[in-house]
Design a protein around this motif. Structure first.
Motif, mmCIF file in Angstrom:
data_model
loop_
_atom_site.group_PDB
_atom_site.id
_atom_site.type_symbol
_atom_site.label_atom_id
_atom_site.label_comp_id
_atom_site.label_asym_id
_atom_site.label_seq_id
_atom_site.Cartn_x
_atom_site.Cartn_y
_atom_site.Cartn_z
ATOM 1 N N LEU A 1 -2.260 1.031 -8.781
ATOM 2 C CA LEU A 1 -3.606 0.921 -9.345
ATOM 3 C C LEU A 1 -4.182 1.909 -9.370
ATOM 4 C CD1 LEU A 1 -5.451 -1.851 -9.475
ATOM 5 C CD2 LEU A 1 -6.075 -1.045 -7.189
ATOM 6 N N HIS A 2 -4.204 2.826 -8.261
ATOM 7 C CA HIS A 2 -4.711 4.274 -8.831
ATOM 8 C C HIS A 2 -5.365 4.255 -10.498
ATOM 9 C CE1 HIS A 2 -0.917 5.499 -8.236
ATOM 10 N NE2 HIS A 2 -0.752 7.084 -8.964
ATOM 11 N N ARG A 3 -3.621 4.683 -10.798
ATOM 12 C CA ARG A 3 -3.548 4.693 -12.606
ATOM 13 C C ARG A 3 -4.912 4.318 -13.713
ATOM 14 N NH1 ARG A 3 2.085 3.286 -11.466
ATOM 15 N NH2 ARG A 3 3.059 5.574 -11.030
ATOM 16 N N LEU A 4 -5.513 2.798 -12.843
ATOM 17 C CA LEU A 4 -6.755 2.200 -13.612
ATOM 18 C C LEU A 4 -7.795 2.904 -13.026
ATOM 19 C CD1 LEU A 4 -4.840 -1.602 -14.120
ATOM 20 C CD2 LEU A 4 -4.485 1.089 -15.529
ATOM 21 N N TRP A 5 -8.011 2.490 -11.438
ATOM 22 C CA TRP A 5 -9.016 2.596 -10.649
ATOM 23 C C TRP A 5 -8.789 3.293 -9.549
ATOM 24 C CZ3 TRP A 5 -11.430 -1.824 -7.900
ATOM 25 C CH2 TRP A 5 -12.943 -1.522 -7.732
ATOM 26 N N PRO A 6 -8.863 5.106 -10.236
ATOM 27 C CA PRO A 6 -8.701 6.434 -8.784
ATOM 28 C C PRO A 6 -10.101 6.752 -7.902
ATOM 29 C CG PRO A 6 -9.993 6.845 -10.937
ATOM 30 C CD PRO A 6 -9.265 5.716 -11.724
ATOM 31 N N LEU B 1 0.822 -1.316 0.178
ATOM 32 C CA LEU B 1 -0.053 0.282 0.402
ATOM 33 C C LEU B 1 0.669 1.266 -0.157
ATOM 34 C CD1 LEU B 1 -2.859 -1.439 2.682
ATOM 35 C CD2 LEU B 1 -2.858 -1.186 0.329
ATOM 36 N N ARG B 2 0.180 2.022 -1.135
ATOM 37 C CA ARG B 2 0.880 3.662 -1.067
ATOM 38 C C ARG B 2 0.524 5.065 -0.628
ATOM 39 N NH1 ARG B 2 4.803 0.470 -0.692
ATOM 40 N NH2 ARG B 2 6.066 -0.001 -2.422
ATOM 41 N N ARG B 3 0.934 5.426 0.411
ATOM 42 C CA ARG B 3 0.053 6.846 0.699
ATOM 43 C C ARG B 3 -0.217 8.382 -0.567
ATOM 44 N NH1 ARG B 3 -0.533 9.832 5.452
ATOM 45 N NH2 ARG B 3 0.657 8.242 6.810
ATOM 46 N N HIS B 4 -1.438 8.108 -0.049
ATOM 47 C CA HIS B 4 -1.576 9.371 -1.454
ATOM 48 C C HIS B 4 -1.482 10.216 -0.631
ATOM 49 C CE1 HIS B 4 -2.730 6.575 -5.440
ATOM 50 N NE2 HIS B 4 -2.346 5.878 -4.458
ATOM 51 N N GLY B 5 -1.248 11.801 -0.902
ATOM 52 C CA GLY B 5 -1.485 12.835 -0.239
ATOM 53 C C GLY B 5 -0.080 12.988 0.727
ATOM 54 N N GLY C 1 -14.218 4.385 5.393
ATOM 55 C CA GLY C 1 -14.024 3.426 3.284
ATOM 56 C C GLY C 1 -12.768 2.714 4.031
ATOM 57 N N SER C 2 -12.131 1.992 3.416
ATOM 58 C CA SER C 2 -11.271 1.479 3.167
ATOM 59 C C SER C 2 -9.641 1.674 2.898
ATOM 60 C CB SER C 2 -11.171 -0.412 3.006
ATOM 61 O OG SER C 2 -10.956 -0.998 3.434
ATOM 62 N N TRP C 3 -8.759 0.358 2.863
ATOM 63 C CA TRP C 3 -6.984 1.516 2.295
ATOM 64 C C TRP C 3 -7.399 0.390 1.112
ATOM 65 C CZ3 TRP C 3 -5.635 -4.184 1.433
ATOM 66 C CH2 TRP C 3 -5.934 -5.685 2.323
ATOM 67 N N GLY C 4 -8.651 0.167 0.396
ATOM 68 C CA GLY C 4 -8.195 -0.511 -1.094
ATOM 69 C C GLY C 4 -9.634 0.278 -1.805
ATOM 70 N N PRO C 5 -9.585 -1.370 -2.834
ATOM 71 C CA PRO C 5 -11.233 -0.726 -3.828
ATOM 72 C C PRO C 5 -12.419 -1.415 -3.014
ATOM 73 C CG PRO C 5 -9.540 -2.665 -5.251
ATOM 74 C CD PRO C 5 -8.643 -1.553 -4.140
ATOM 75 N N GLN C 6 -11.909 -2.412 -2.360
ATOM 76 C CA GLN C 6 -13.179 -3.306 -2.231
ATOM 77 C C GLN C 6 -14.274 -2.651 -1.516
ATOM 78 O OE1 GLN C 6 -10.074 -3.653 -0.898
ATOM 79 N NE2 GLN C 6 -10.028 -4.055 1.130
ATOM 80 N N ARG C 7 -15.084 -3.145 -0.736
ATOM 81 C CA ARG C 7 -16.169 -2.621 0.202
ATOM 82 C C ARG C 7 -15.544 -3.310 1.154
ATOM 83 N NH1 ARG C 7 -19.641 1.183 -0.152
ATOM 84 N NH2 ARG C 7 -19.845 2.810 -2.282
ATOM 85 N N GLY D 1 -9.146 7.502 1.303
ATOM 86 C CA GLY D 1 -8.605 8.474 0.287
ATOM 87 C C GLY D 1 -7.414 8.372 0.702
ATOM 88 N N THR D 2 -6.443 7.402 1.674
ATOM 89 C CA THR D 2 -5.321 7.606 1.449
ATOM 90 C C THR D 2 -3.977 6.188 1.565
ATOM 91 O OG1 THR D 2 -5.614 8.911 3.712
ATOM 92 C CG2 THR D 2 -3.297 8.121 3.960
#
Length: 254
Positions: free
Chosen positions: A211-216, A39-43, A170-176, A204-205
């Protein structure tokens, strides 16, 4: 610190929040690094030097995105680390002061009451006996830090009438992920506990590398959905959506 006794809140990303209340600087679930495994931090990554010394740290549970040893070791000052019962030995090994609490127990920090609240969340296999907590910080303002939780029966009876709720959306990925409130669930909990204001956290972190490039959209969608649900279901609640590193101030009670 804010002028007088106003409450200042800074969201540093994920579930890490700096509360400046009644002369105390309290940090929740500090995750202060740029990455956690895949996992990578955004922000922005928090700068511990600019963050300054901390009086107390509140740890909600043992999952590594909430109980991060490297981040804890980097916190400046000599903070008291408040943890669920069963996690105190891990903190002692880091050479830090610690106090464990079970749900319903409390401690006083320089006139500010810290009360452990129950939470409902999955347990980390390495620490199967460590419970998950939320915390109510009660001084001239009251703040409910929910940690990670899903809804549970009686939630509004255990926590009620707080000035501010910090609720995961939210979560730390795209899944709920299960065991989390989600955007609509967080609004319903805010209503149930009678929160006057809400700042959403745990969104959002942290996100899988690249993955944000494909599914932001999962990085921003939880806040959008939360704000829309709040307008529809809870228009009287003061909702403040922060970006990582941003601060806001609330006037003290009375």
């Amino acid at each position: 610190m804010p002028d007088g006794q106003d409450l200042r809140v800074t969201w540093l990303g994920h579930s890490t929040v700096l509360l400046e209340i009644d002369g105390l600087r309290i940090l929740t679930d500090p995750f202060l690094r740029s990455h956690l495994g895949p996992l990578r931090r955004h922000g922005p990554t928090p700068d511990v030097q600019r963050l300054g010394p901390i009086d107390a740290v509140l740890i909600s549970h043992a999952h590594p995105d909430h109980f991060d040893r490297a981040s804890l070791r980097s916190v400046l000052g000599d903070p008291l680390v408040v943890v669920p019962v069963g996690l105190e030995r891990e903190v002692t090994r880091l050479g830090m002061r610690t106090q464990s609490l079970a749900a319903g127990q409390r401690l006083m920090l320089a006139g500010v009451d810290v009360i452990a609240a129950p939470a409902r969340h999955g347990r980390w296999p390495r620490h199967p006996m460590v419970a998950t907590l939320g915390f109510v910080v009660d001084g001239t303002s009251s703040v409910y830090f929910a940690g990670d939780t899903s809804w549970f029966a009686g939630m509004g009876e255990r926590v009620h009438g707080v000035d501010l709720a910090l609720l995961p959306i939210g979560s730390w990925g795209p899944q709920r992920a299960p065991w989390h409130l989600g955007p609509v669930g967080a609004v319903r909990v805010a209503l149930e506990i009678g929160a006057r204001a809400v700042i959403p956290v745990h969104w959002g972190t942290l996100y899988p590398t690249g993955l944000h490039r494909l599914w932001p959209s999962p990085l921003s969608r939880p806040a959008i959905d939360f704000e829309r649900a709040a307008v529809r279901l809870a228009p009287d609640i003061d909702v403040r959506i922060l970006r990582p590193g941003a601060s806001t101030t609330f006037a003290r009670r009375g």
